[in-house]
Design a protein around this motif. Structure first.
Motif, PDB file in Angstrom:
ATOM      1  N   PRO A 138      52.367  54.562  34.970  1.00  0.00           N
ATOM      2  CA  PRO A 138      52.213  53.461  34.018  1.00  0.00           C
ATOM      3  C   PRO A 138      53.401  52.506  33.989  1.00  0.00           C
ATOM      4  O   PRO A 138      53.251  51.357  33.576  1.00  0.00           O
ATOM      5  N   LEU A 139      54.572  52.978  34.408  1.00  0.00           N
ATOM      6  CA  LEU A 139      55.756  52.125  34.376  1.00  0.00           C
ATOM      7  C   LEU A 139      55.986  51.376  35.686  1.00  0.00           C
ATOM      8  O   LEU A 139      56.912  50.571  35.788  1.00  0.00           O
ATOM      9  N   ASN A 140      55.152  51.657  36.694  1.00  0.00           N
ATOM     10  CA  ASN A 140      55.292  50.929  37.957  1.00  0.00           C
ATOM     11  C   ASN A 140      54.043  50.099  38.241  1.00  0.00           C
ATOM     12  O   ASN A 140      53.708  49.831  39.386  1.00  0.00           O
ATOM     13  N   LEU A 141      53.364  49.692  37.188  1.00  0.00           N
ATOM     14  CA  LEU A 141      52.214  48.808  37.342  1.00  0.00           C
ATOM     15  C   LEU A 141      52.670  47.359  37.394  1.00  0.00           C
ATOM     16  O   LEU A 141      53.745  47.007  36.895  1.00  0.00           O
ATOM     17  N   PHE A 142      51.846  46.530  37.998  1.00  0.00           N
ATOM     18  CA  PHE A 142      52.028  45.084  37.975  1.00  0.00           C
ATOM     19  C   PHE A 142      50.827  44.450  37.276  1.00  0.00           C
ATOM     20  O   PHE A 142      49.689  44.891  37.461  1.00  0.00           O
ATOM     21  N   ILE A 143      51.084  43.422  36.499  1.00  0.00           N
ATOM     22  CA  ILE A 143      50.030  42.483  36.108  1.00  0.00           C
ATOM     23  C   ILE A 143      50.205  41.247  36.979  1.00  0.00           C
ATOM     24  O   ILE A 143      51.288  40.647  37.017  1.00  0.00           O
ATOM     25  N   VAL A 144      49.157  40.876  37.714  1.00  0.00           N
ATOM     26  CA  VAL A 144      49.184  39.681  38.547  1.00  0.00           C
ATOM     27  C   VAL A 144      48.296  38.632  37.881  1.00  0.00           C
ATOM     28  O   VAL A 144      47.103  38.864  37.671  1.00  0.00           O
ATOM     29  N   VAL A 145      48.883  37.497  37.526  1.00  0.00           N
ATOM     30  CA  VAL A 145      48.131  36.408  36.909  1.00  0.00           C
ATOM     31  C   VAL A 145      47.566  35.520  38.010  1.00  0.00           C
ATOM     32  O   VAL A 145      48.310  34.985  38.833  1.00  0.00           O
ATOM     33  N   GLU A 146      46.250  35.368  38.020  1.00  0.00           N
ATOM     34  CA  GLU A 146      45.564  34.544  39.010  1.00  0.00           C
ATOM     35  C   GLU A 146      45.040  33.286  38.313  1.00  0.00           C
ATOM     36  O   GLU A 146      43.995  33.301  37.656  1.00  0.00           O
ATOM     37  N   THR A 147      45.771  32.192  38.471  1.00  0.00           N
ATOM     38  CA  THR A 147      45.407  30.970  37.768  1.00  0.00           C
ATOM     39  C   THR A 147      44.282  30.209  38.459  1.00  0.00           C
ATOM     40  O   THR A 147      43.706  29.298  37.862  1.00  0.00           O
ATOM     41  N   GLY A 148      43.966  30.567  39.690  1.00  0.00           N
ATOM     42  CA  GLY A 148      42.913  29.852  40.405  1.00  0.00           C
ATOM     43  C   GLY A 148      41.569  29.967  39.734  1.00  0.00           C
ATOM     44  O   GLY A 148      40.796  29.000  39.682  1.00  0.00           O
ATOM     45  N   ASP A 149      41.249  31.141  39.196  1.00  0.00           N
ATOM     46  CA  ASP A 149      39.969  31.321  38.508  1.00  0.00           C
ATOM     47  C   ASP A 149      40.146  32.029  37.164  1.00  0.00           C
ATOM     48  O   ASP A 149      39.215  32.606  36.644  1.00  0.00           O
ATOM     49  N   HIS A 150      41.360  31.983  36.608  1.00  0.00           N
ATOM     50  CA  HIS A 150      41.646  32.473  35.261  1.00  0.00           C
ATOM     51  C   HIS A 150      41.290  33.951  35.103  1.00  0.00           C
ATOM     52  O   HIS A 150      40.503  34.345  34.248  1.00  0.00           O
ATOM     53  N   HIS A 151      41.911  34.746  35.952  1.00  0.00           N
ATOM     54  CA  HIS A 151      41.786  36.196  35.894  1.00  0.00           C
ATOM     55  C   HIS A 151      43.172  36.822  36.007  1.00  0.00           C
ATOM     56  O   HIS A 151      44.159  36.144  36.342  1.00  0.00           O
ATOM     57  N   ALA A 152      43.243  38.108  35.741  1.00  0.00           N
ATOM     58  CA  ALA A 152      44.455  38.879  35.983  1.00  0.00           C
ATOM     59  C   ALA A 152      44.047  40.193  36.635  1.00  0.00           C
ATOM     60  O   ALA A 152      42.949  40.714  36.394  1.00  0.00           O
ATOM     61  N   THR A 153      44.931  40.712  37.481  1.00  0.00           N
ATOM     62  CA  THR A 153      44.677  41.970  38.178  1.00  0.00           C
ATOM     63  C   THR A 153      45.737  42.990  37.800  1.00  0.00           C
ATOM     64  O   THR A 153      46.937  42.688  37.831  1.00  0.00           O
ATOM     65  N   LEU A 154      45.286  44.176  37.426  1.00  0.00           N
ATOM     66  CA  LEU A 154      46.175  45.305  37.196  1.00  0.00           C
ATOM     67  C   LEU A 154      46.342  46.024  38.527  1.00  0.00           C
ATOM     68  O   LEU A 154      45.373  46.484  39.120  1.00  0.00           O
ATOM     69  N   LEU A 155      47.607  46.092  39.006  1.00  0.00           N
ATOM     70  CA  LEU A 155      47.890  46.569  40.362  1.00  0.00           C
ATOM     71  C   LEU A 155      48.776  47.798  40.321  1.00  0.00           C
ATOM     72  O   LEU A 155      49.793  47.829  39.616  1.00  0.00           O
ATOM     73  N   ASP A 156      48.407  48.827  41.084  1.00  0.00           N
ATOM     74  CA  ASP A 156      49.215  50.040  41.230  1.00  0.00           C
ATOM     75  C   ASP A 156      50.460  49.697  42.051  1.00  0.00           C
ATOM     76  O   ASP A 156      50.358  49.243  43.188  1.00  0.00           O
ATOM     77  N   GLY A 157      51.648  49.937  41.490  1.00  0.00           N
ATOM     78  CA  GLY A 157      52.888  49.583  42.158  1.00  0.00           C
ATOM     79  C   GLY A 157      53.344  50.578  43.206  1.00  0.00           C
ATOM     80  O   GLY A 157      54.363  50.340  43.869  1.00  0.00           O
ATOM     81  N   ASP A 158      52.625  51.678  43.385  1.00  0.00           N
ATOM     82  CA  ASP A 158      52.947  52.639  44.440  1.00  0.00           C
ATOM     83  C   ASP A 158      52.023  52.465  45.643  1.00  0.00           C
ATOM     84  O   ASP A 158      52.484  52.383  46.775  1.00  0.00           O
ATOM     85  N   SER A 159      50.725  52.391  45.381  1.00  0.00           N
ATOM     86  CA  SER A 159      49.758  52.242  46.482  1.00  0.00           C
ATOM     87  C   SER A 159      49.430  50.784  46.773  1.00  0.00           C
ATOM     88  O   SER A 159      48.898  50.467  47.831  1.00  0.00           O
ATOM     89  N   PHE A 160      49.741  49.907  45.815  1.00  0.00           N
ATOM     90  CA  PHE A 160      49.388  48.484  45.898  1.00  0.00           C
ATOM     91  C   PHE A 160      47.884  48.287  46.065  1.00  0.00           C
ATOM     92  O   PHE A 160      47.424  47.401  46.766  1.00  0.00           O
ATOM     93  N   GLU A 161      47.144  49.123  45.360  1.00  0.00           N
ATOM     94  CA  GLU A 161      45.697  48.986  45.270  1.00  0.00           C
ATOM     95  C   GLU A 161      45.344  48.431  43.892  1.00  0.00           C
ATOM     96  O   GLU A 161      45.863  48.909  42.874  1.00  0.00           O
TER      97      GLU A 161
END
Length: 527
Positions: A138-161
């Protein structure tokens, strides 16, 4: 797909009617048509702001009418504002400039009553399971803000999936902010919405609209309070973080009664306070929150968690005014938040310098010769030859300035391939990454050696496509770089070898925010 909480229909209709009535007065159908054709997509049909700021007289006090004509004609450096010299005649430009200085027939307002009516709580605090629904750190997650279509992605910071992708409000701005435990994240949108998202359960739990045109939000170091900075109306708004209950509205008014937009608000955990930058008043505001009884703040540069301390006597949630010699639109803080390093984008310095203010005494301790509009909000620090240095890109100059924080002298100016927007590093990395966001070389990113203060590598991830905004994982071993395009991607690099490892397709991934770095205030991450 997890969609944003819907604003109740009758309240939405009421808000829509109110905002439409705030349209500019009649006085030239041709000018109105010009505005709708060339300006409304960014600044809003009613001049109330969108991806661009609101265009109302109350928000244009620092821009003279003749300067407004120049901006319409030539564009604005280091912004998304294009020039319209090729599309518009001089008379049309003058007419548009005059149009934006006209008062609306009905002054747009967003009062306590509108804020309260906008609040929607889908899952009250404590009602959802306290265990993550995914198998990842939980402490190595990323939130990626995608402004192209107004979404965000929760990304695993170890596997990058990718773990989950969800819809956001329109035009997020200012970067998401986490609670200290990393469970909840708060988003702020240009049109004033604050969204609280439960990462563990991947659910929107509460929303509230703090204003009409908002700059950013900040979360207190203990995670209990959220504050919003508004351009329209001119205000700071304080919320309880649990369900986004309204606590207080602060009109941004100077001692002489002058009203001001709020450029930004920041949390200063070691001080236990919020720090606000005012756009139209030569003041900095500090607003403390209640001190905790137990240590709760953990930062990357502190050996053990400590509670914030204060050297001033301002009561909780009361404004402490700090007069400054010039407008300060953009901030950087030293590690202990004892000093604020600020720059103006249109005051006496006109973006050609900065100053250092001691937040305890309120005194200016140094001037910084930083020509070319330094972007201090993206500044970072590291240890160099036994001393702490900070580095900042410039929005209108192809350079990175490196400053000795002991005596506030500029010890090096690195020439780059163009003006930059973001810089990033990590305590475990020997390198600083700096993009070249503005200009023809925006597809490049520089890698700077912390020891030699030299550019040691220039990468071009995708020729012709904008490369920007690096963020490291919690260990400083991998990093993410954005291809800032609608058909873009997040690129994973090895932080030591600088080799590309993976590409994750995304829609204009404007920013990536690692939970550990942002909650521990890791060295190399802008705060």
């Amino acid at each position: 797909m997890n969609r944003i909480v819907s604003f109740p229909r009758y309240l939405q209709a009421l808000a829509t009617v109110m905002l439409i009535t705030a349209m500019a007065p009649a006085g030239g159908d041709d000018t109105r048509a010009l505005y709708q054709t060339h300006c409304a997509s960014c600044h809003g049909e009613n001049r109330l702001g969108g991806t661009g700021p609101a265009l109302l007289p109350s928000n244009l006090s620092r821009l003279k009418p003749e300067a407004a004509e120049a901006v319409i004609r030539d564009g604005r450096p280091a912004s998304q504002m294009p020039g319209f010299e090729a599309e518009l005649e001089d008379a049309e430009i003058a007419s548009l400039a005059g149009w934006i200085y006209r008062e609306p027939e009905v002054e747009p307002v967003w009062t306590k009553e509108e804020i309260l009516a906008s609040q929607v709580v889908r899952h009250p605090a404590g009602s959802l399971p306290n265990v993550p629904r995914f198998d990842a750190d939980p402490l190595n997650l990323f939130i990626v803000v995608e402004t192209g279509d107004h979404h965000a992605t929760l990304l695993d910071g170890d596997s990058f999936e990718p773990i989950h992708r969800f819809e956001t409000r329109y035009a997020l701005h200012g970067g998401p902010k986490y609670t200290p435990d990393g469970r909840h994240v708060f988003f702020g949108s240009r049109d004033g919405w604050i969204t609280k998202y439960d990462i563990y359960n991947m659910e929107v739990v509460a929303e509230v609209r703090a204003g009409i045109n908002m700059r950013n939000i900040a979360v207190s170091g203990d995670g209990r309070y959220v504050m919003a900075a508004n351009y329209l109306p001119h205000s700071l708004v304080l919320f309880d973080a649990h369900n986004l209950d309204l606590m207080k509205v602060y009109p941004a008014v100077g001692k002489g009664g002058e009203s001001s937009r709020v450029s930004a608000v920041y949390a200063a955990p070691p001080r236990g306070s919020f720090i606000a930058a005012l756009k139209d008043i030569e003041e900095v505001w500090e607003i403390p929150w209640p001190l905790p009884t137990e240590p709760v703040v953990s930062t990357g540069h502190m050996a053990t968690p400590i509670a914030p301390t204060r050297s001033h006597d301002t009561p909780n949630f009361q404004v402490r005014r700090i007069p400054v010699p010039d407008y300060l639109d953009d901030f950087f803080f030293d590690l202990d938040y004892e000093h604020v390093i600020g720059a103006s984008r249109g005051g006496e310095s006109d973006g050609q310098g900065g100053m250092v203010i001691n937040l305890d005494s309120g005194e200016k301790v140094a001037d910084l010769p930083l020509e070319g509009m330094p972007h201090l909000g993206s500044g970072i620090t590291w240890e160099y030859e036994g001393r702490r240095v900070m580095a900042t890109p410039h929005l209108t100059r192809a350079a990175v300035s490196i400053i000795d924080m002991t005596d506030w002298t500029v010890i090096k100016t690195l020439e780059t391939d163009g003006p930059g927007f973001f810089m990033r590093s990590h305590a475990n990395s020997p390198y600083v990454w700096a993009d070249v966001f503005f200009g023809p070389n925006r597809d490049r990113v520089h890698v700077i050696d912390k020891a030699s203060l030299e550019i040691v590598e220039t990468l071009i991830p995708e020729p012709g496509k904008t490369a920007a905004h690096v963020e490291f994982d919690r260990y400083g071993e991998k990093l993410l770089l954005s291809l800032w395009e609608d058909d873009g991607a997040v690129i994973v690099y090895d932080a030591e070898t600088l080799e590309e490892e993976k590409r994750i397709p995304m829609s204009k991934p404007s920013g990536k925010y690692n939970v550990w770095n942002k909650t521990r205030y890791e060295e190399g991450t802008s705060h």
